[in-house]
Motif scaffolding. Structure first.
Motif, short mmCIF file in Angstrom:
data_model
loop_
_atom_site.label_atom_id
_atom_site.label_comp_id
_atom_site.label_asym_id
_atom_site.label_seq_id
_atom_site.Cartn_x
_atom_site.Cartn_y
_atom_site.Cartn_z
N ASP A 89 2.82 -2.67 -1.03
CA ASP A 89 2.02 -3.74 -0.45
C ASP A 89 0.84 -3.23 0.38
O ASP A 89 0.37 -3.89 1.29
N LYS A 90 0.33 -2.04 0.06
CA LYS A 90 -0.80 -1.45 0.79
C LYS A 90 -1.95 -1.22 -0.18
O LYS A 90 -1.75 -1.07 -1.39
N TYR A 91 -3.16 -1.13 0.37
CA TYR A 91 -4.33 -0.93 -0.48
C TYR A 91 -5.40 -0.04 0.16
O TYR A 91 -6.45 0.17 -0.41
N THR A 127 -2.12 -2.95 -10.89
CA THR A 127 -0.89 -2.94 -10.09
C THR A 127 0.30 -2.79 -11.02
O THR A 127 0.16 -2.84 -12.24
N TYR A 135 -1.16 -12.82 -6.79
CA TYR A 135 -1.04 -11.81 -5.74
C TYR A 135 -1.48 -10.44 -6.27
O TYR A 135 -2.23 -9.72 -5.61
N ASN A 136 -1.01 -10.08 -7.46
CA ASN A 136 -1.36 -8.78 -8.01
C ASN A 136 -2.85 -8.67 -8.34
O ASN A 136 -3.43 -7.60 -8.21
N GLN A 138 -5.27 -10.02 -6.59
CA GLN A 138 -5.92 -9.74 -5.30
C GLN A 138 -5.62 -8.33 -4.81
O GLN A 138 -6.50 -7.65 -4.29
N LEU A 139 -4.39 -7.86 -5.02
CA LEU A 139 -4.01 -6.51 -4.61
C LEU A 139 -4.79 -5.47 -5.41
O LEU A 139 -5.31 -4.50 -4.85
N ARG A 142 -8.32 -5.41 -4.08
CA ARG A 142 -8.41 -4.70 -2.79
C ARG A 142 -8.34 -3.18 -2.98
O ARG A 142 -9.04 -2.43 -2.30
N ARG A 143 -7.53 -2.74 -3.91
CA ARG A 143 -7.44 -1.29 -4.17
C ARG A 143 -8.74 -0.77 -4.77
O ARG A 143 -9.23 0.30 -4.38
N ARG A 184 0.16 1.62 -10.72
CA ARG A 184 -0.79 1.32 -9.63
C ARG A 184 -1.89 2.35 -9.69
O ARG A 184 -1.72 3.48 -9.23
#
Length: 192
Positions: A89-91, A127, A135-136, A138-139, A142-143, A184
């Motif tokens: 859950d980090k980016y 991801t 959610y994925n 957006q994640l 962000r990455r 990821r």
């Protein structure tokens, strides 16, 4: 045989007559309004150059024995994939758990900065399959943005990064567990 109404017969005749009238009318701008002798001339005379569409042009009044101009090679796409494994859950770049991949990214940045040709760089974040599609997405974005910020902080011009996007959990690596940290990743595509 049924006869067509008069207005339809006249309309069928009017179109060819209108075209003929336009073609027979003198053009509003004649050739004498332009100095056609120098229409494709270049300065200095005899210069050859390549147009934006890759065609070779040569000055009209220059020598005929110029070296043929060579069109620039089309952009060569290349791909460099960084598999930065992030903590759950980090980016952020500081949350990357595999330093060797970060070192590979630094080497790539150094190579890009040393080449005189500017690259058009696209970044795509991915991801693993955990979590919802939204959610994925957006994640992954962000990455990719974190890699963009990192590259800019290391000297890549911001205008050279032309696209930053996410595929979220779509486009999984084949033959790799969909929940693996290997999914990821941030993919970097570049064109010269």
């Amino acid at each position: 045989m049924r006869k067509q109404p008069l207005f339809k017969r006249l309309a069928a005749l009017a179109a060819p007559l209108a075209v003929a009238a336009v073609l027979s009318t003198p053009a509003a701008v004649s050739a004498k309004d332009y100095n056609m002798e120098h229409f494709w001339s270049a300065q200095p005379q005899g210069t050859a150059w390549v147009s934006g569409s890759g065609e070779c042009w040569q000055s009209l009044h220059g020598p005929g024995d110029l070296e043929p101009c060579v069109a620039a090679a089309p952009p060569v796409p290349k791909e460099f994939t960084v598999r930065l494994n992030f903590e759950f859950d980090k980016y952020r770049i500081e949350n990357v758990v595999n330093d060797s991949e970060l070192a590979r990214l630094d080497d790539y940045i150094a190579q890009v900065k040393q080449t005189p040709v500017r690259e058009r760089i696209s970044l795509t974040g991915h991801t693993d399959a955990k979590g919802s599609d939204a959610y994925n997405y957006q994640l992954g974005l962000r990455r990719a943005q974190a890699v963009q910020d990192y590259m800019i902080s290391r000297g890549i011009p911001a205008q050279d990064i032309v696209s930053v996007e996410s595929r979220g959990k779509s486009d999984m690596l084949p033959g790799v567990d969909i929940y693996s940290v290997e999914q990821r990743r941030v993919k970097i595509n570049a064109e010269y």
